[in-house]
Design a protein around this motif. Structure first.
Motif, PDB file in Angstrom:
ATOM      1  N   ALA A 402      11.978  -2.373  -2.911  1.00 32.01           N
ATOM      2  CA  ALA A 402      10.828  -1.536  -3.231  1.00 32.01           C
ATOM      3  C   ALA A 402      10.153  -2.022  -4.505  1.00 32.01           C
ATOM      4  O   ALA A 402      10.801  -2.564  -5.407  1.00 32.01           O
ATOM      5  CB  ALA A 402      11.260  -0.073  -3.389  1.00 32.01           C
ATOM      6  N   ALA A 403       8.844  -1.802  -4.568  1.00 39.24           N
ATOM      7  CA  ALA A 403       8.059  -2.102  -5.762  1.00 39.24           C
ATOM      8  C   ALA A 403       6.922  -1.100  -5.815  1.00 39.24           C
ATOM      9  O   ALA A 403       6.404  -0.669  -4.777  1.00 39.24           O
ATOM     10  CB  ALA A 403       7.509  -3.530  -5.726  1.00 39.24           C
ATOM     11  N   GLY A 404       6.531  -0.720  -7.027  1.00 40.66           N
ATOM     12  CA  GLY A 404       5.485   0.279  -7.155  1.00 40.66           C
ATOM     13  C   GLY A 404       4.503  -0.062  -8.255  1.00 40.66           C
ATOM     14  O   GLY A 404       4.831  -0.781  -9.208  1.00 40.66           O
ATOM     15  N   SER A 407      -1.724   2.684 -11.225  1.00 44.54           N
ATOM     16  CA  SER A 407      -2.965   2.049 -11.676  1.00 44.54           C
ATOM     17  C   SER A 407      -4.156   2.821 -11.144  1.00 44.54           C
ATOM     18  O   SER A 407      -4.102   3.408 -10.044  1.00 44.54           O
ATOM     19  CB  SER A 407      -3.028   0.593 -11.184  1.00 44.54           C
ATOM     20  N   ASP A 408      -5.253   2.823 -11.910  1.00 46.82           N
ATOM     21  CA  ASP A 408      -6.503   3.408 -11.456  1.00 46.82           C
ATOM     22  C   ASP A 408      -7.354   2.406 -10.675  1.00 46.82           C
ATOM     23  O   ASP A 408      -8.431   2.760 -10.187  1.00 46.82           O
ATOM     24  CB  ASP A 408      -7.321   3.909 -12.663  1.00 46.82           C
ATOM     25  N   SER A 409      -6.875   1.175 -10.534  1.00 53.30           N
ATOM     26  CA  SER A 409      -7.667   0.105  -9.948  1.00 53.30           C
ATOM     27  C   SER A 409      -7.216  -0.228  -8.530  1.00 53.30           C
ATOM     28  O   SER A 409      -6.087  -0.685  -8.315  1.00 53.30           O
ATOM     29  CB  SER A 409      -7.585  -1.155 -10.819  1.00 53.30           C
ATOM     30  N   ALA A 410      -8.115  -0.031  -7.564  1.00 54.53           N
ATOM     31  CA  ALA A 410      -7.812  -0.413  -6.188  1.00 54.53           C
ATOM     32  C   ALA A 410      -7.701  -1.926  -6.056  1.00 54.53           C
ATOM     33  O   ALA A 410      -6.920  -2.437  -5.243  1.00 54.53           O
ATOM     34  CB  ALA A 410      -8.895   0.113  -5.251  1.00 54.53           C
ATOM     35  N   ASN A 426       4.530   0.890  -3.075  1.00 52.66           N
ATOM     36  CA  ASN A 426       3.831   2.159  -3.266  1.00 52.66           C
ATOM     37  C   ASN A 426       2.790   2.066  -4.379  1.00 52.66           C
ATOM     38  O   ASN A 426       2.944   1.287  -5.324  1.00 52.66           O
ATOM     39  CB  ASN A 426       4.831   3.266  -3.590  1.00 52.66           C
ATOM     40  N   TRP A 427       1.777   2.900  -4.262  1.00 57.88           N
ATOM     41  CA  TRP A 427       0.695   2.948  -5.256  1.00 57.88           C
ATOM     42  C   TRP A 427       0.490   4.398  -5.687  1.00 57.88           C
ATOM     43  O   TRP A 427       0.203   5.266  -4.872  1.00 57.88           O
ATOM     44  CB  TRP A 427      -0.587   2.385  -4.642  1.00 57.88           C
ATOM     45  N   ASN A 428       0.674   4.656  -6.971  1.00 56.99           N
ATOM     46  CA  ASN A 428       0.483   5.984  -7.559  1.00 56.99           C
ATOM     47  C   ASN A 428       1.309   7.055  -6.858  1.00 56.99           C
ATOM     48  O   ASN A 428       0.901   8.223  -6.761  1.00 56.99           O
ATOM     49  CB  ASN A 428      -1.006   6.366  -7.552  1.00 56.99           C
ATOM     50  N   LYS A 429       2.458   6.650  -6.357  1.00 58.94           N
ATOM     51  CA  LYS A 429       3.430   7.546  -5.733  1.00 58.94           C
ATOM     52  C   LYS A 429       4.810   7.191  -6.274  1.00 58.94           C
ATOM     53  O   LYS A 429       5.064   6.040  -6.653  1.00 58.94           O
ATOM     54  CB  LYS A 429       3.429   7.391  -4.209  1.00 58.94           C
TER      55      LYS A 429
END
Length: 483
Positions: A402-404, A407-410, A426-429
């Motif tokens: 897993a890696a996460g 960030s506010d940047s898409a 995952n992103w922002n989770k």
């Protein structure tokens, strides 16, 4: 004590004696003997004898059995949650969530089996794709989710028509016993599911037995040992779901408080004993990163570990054993001696209890950071200068579960998503969040490309391609063949 189920009969073990202890007070919760090699062989024979009848049952009948199992879990939910809490130390709120996941796994597995291992016919009517069970398979379960994770193998294996030999972790035999009793109450035929309690010797005997496949969830070292044991046996399927040295990369974001909460849940839920927990936190150099760490340490200091049934309910409970707690304290000391700087010290909160406070240590100064999975509430911090360096640090591991990214940047996530070497990104989770309606697994030292969850149906059956015709007729003529 009769603690093994072989061919529908409960019997006492003939192998090494072992016990399960409450990790908080060291009270004996379960006492018995492991299955001997002879008992393993008996269980294999029972499963082999039951296989033909079970595989030939219509799928609808197999579905009915697993649905009755789910109903039994609902009826026994509180007793099972209490057993999980006592044996693992996790709080009751989390143990109840695990039981709910076990119940939900049945319907999810039925849908997955239909989508990924159902029958399909070609448009010409002569081609058919179907799936067949392997035969007799072994399931080796972990201690951190002693109900849910073995269940994720057993349910789809039984649905596919396999017969199963289940060896749970020697740390959680009581939970396994209660779960198998639910299968019995569901009326599962004798020999379809056999329970073999025990430690390493039982596991080795099971892996060496005449089985058709083995599904393992646990440490990378044990998974690698199983892989070596299966070397030269391509006819045996091996599905490995192992741990990770998981990175969580955080960029400067507007909602720093939310970032702190995601980090805490990623690193310390289940006392850090989820294979997807964040082990390494990558934080930017500079003032914003300094402020993030200050808030993180302050908030983590307020986390209240406690007994599984404590009220009000704690965020996290114990680690699995005193031995595990002592190992984590030793790891922290080793990292400090290597040059790590403790931001929040992991400490043992009660004498004789495997109850630890969260630990956070800055390891940026270490020249060679050990690439290991430290299975507990110990978070390592690495500072980075730019995003490319952060991605390089994230990928600097032999694991790949897993890696996460926070960030506010898409645009940054799009880059991170492509370049991350992990099966879960995952992103922002929270990094510990995963969906049962998606595949679950990793690469590198985290797995062997056989993800579970929604994809479990893939390794529980093999595809069979068929050309068929109801009416016999000669095939088209070919040159040189007399008709």
């Amino acid at each position: 004590m009769k603690t093994h189920l072989i061919d529908g009969q409960w019997c006492a073990g003939e192998g090494d004696a072992f016990e399960s202890l409450n990790p908080l007070n060291q009270q004996v919760l379960w006492l018995g003997h492991g299955a001997s090699a002879a008992q393993v062989a008996d269980a294999v024979r029972a499963a082999r004898a039951a296989f033909t009848g079970w595989a030939l049952r219509p799928l609808a009948e197999r579905i009915a059995f697993v649905e009755r199992f789910a109903q039994c879990l609902r009826e026994q939910a509180e007793a099972l949650a209490t057993a999980i809490g006592e044996e693992t130390g996790k709080p009751l709120w989390e143990a109840r969530t695990e039981v709910t996941s076990m119940i939900n796994k049945v319907a999810i597995s039925i849908r997955s089996q239909a989508e990924r291992a159902g029958e399909q016919r070609g448009t010409d009517g002569s081609t058919c794709l179907s799936h067949r069970p392997h035969g007799v398979v072994a399931v080796l379960g972990p201690y951190n989710f002693p109900g849910h994770l073995p269940n994720g193998h057993i349910v789809p294996a039984v649905l596919a028509g396999n017969c199963v030999l289940f060896k749970p972790s020697e740390m959680t035999p009581r939970v396994a016993e209660l779960t198998v009793q639910c299968w019995q109450q569901a009326g599962l035929p004798s020999g379809v599911l056999n329970l073999l309690q025990g430690g390493r010797r039982t596991g080795e005997a099971l892996a060496a037995a005449e089985i058709d496949g083995l599904f393992f969830t646990g440490s990378s070292s044990t998974g690698a040992a199983l892989h070596r044991q299966f070397a030269g046996r391509p006819e045996r399927l091996l599905a490995l779901e192992m741990g990770g040295n998981n990175p969580l990369l955080v960029e400067p974001v507007e909602n720093r408080a939310a970032a702190v909460q995601i980090i805490l849940q990623s690193a310390f839920i289940s006392a850090g004993q989820r294979c997807t927990c964040a082990r390494r936190l990558l934080v930017p150099e500079g003032r914003w990163g300094d402020e993030l760490l200050r808030e993180l340490v302050q908030t983590a200091s307020a986390i209240r570990p406690g007994a599984f049934d404590e009220q009000p309910e704690p965020f996290m409970g114990t680690v699995i054993s005193l031995h595990a707690a002592n190992q984590l304290r030793d790891v922290q000391q080793h990292l400090i001696e290597m040059g790590g700087r403790p931001l929040l010290s992991l400490t043992q909160l009660r004498p004789g209890a495997a109850l630890l406070s969260p630990g956070i240590i800055d390891v940026t100064a270490l020249e060679a950071l050990p690439d290991e999975e430290y299975f507990g509430p110990l978070l390592q911090v690495q500072r980075y200068q730019d995003f490319d360096q952060a991605i390089a640090l994230a990928n600097a591991t032999r694991f790949g579960l897993a890696a996460g990214l926070i960030s506010d940047s898409a645009e940054c996530f799009a880059r991170f998503h492509v370049l991350s070497r992990a099966g879960i990104v995952n992103w922002n989770k929270p990094l510990t969040g995963a969906s049962s309606s998606a595949p679950f697994g990793g690469i590198g030292a985290s797995g062997n490309h056989r993800p579970s969850a929604w994809y479990a149906a893939d390794y529980c059956a093999y595809p069979v391609a068929t050309l068929q015709a109801e009416t016999l007729s000669a095939p088209p003529a070919v040159p040189g063949l007399c008709g």
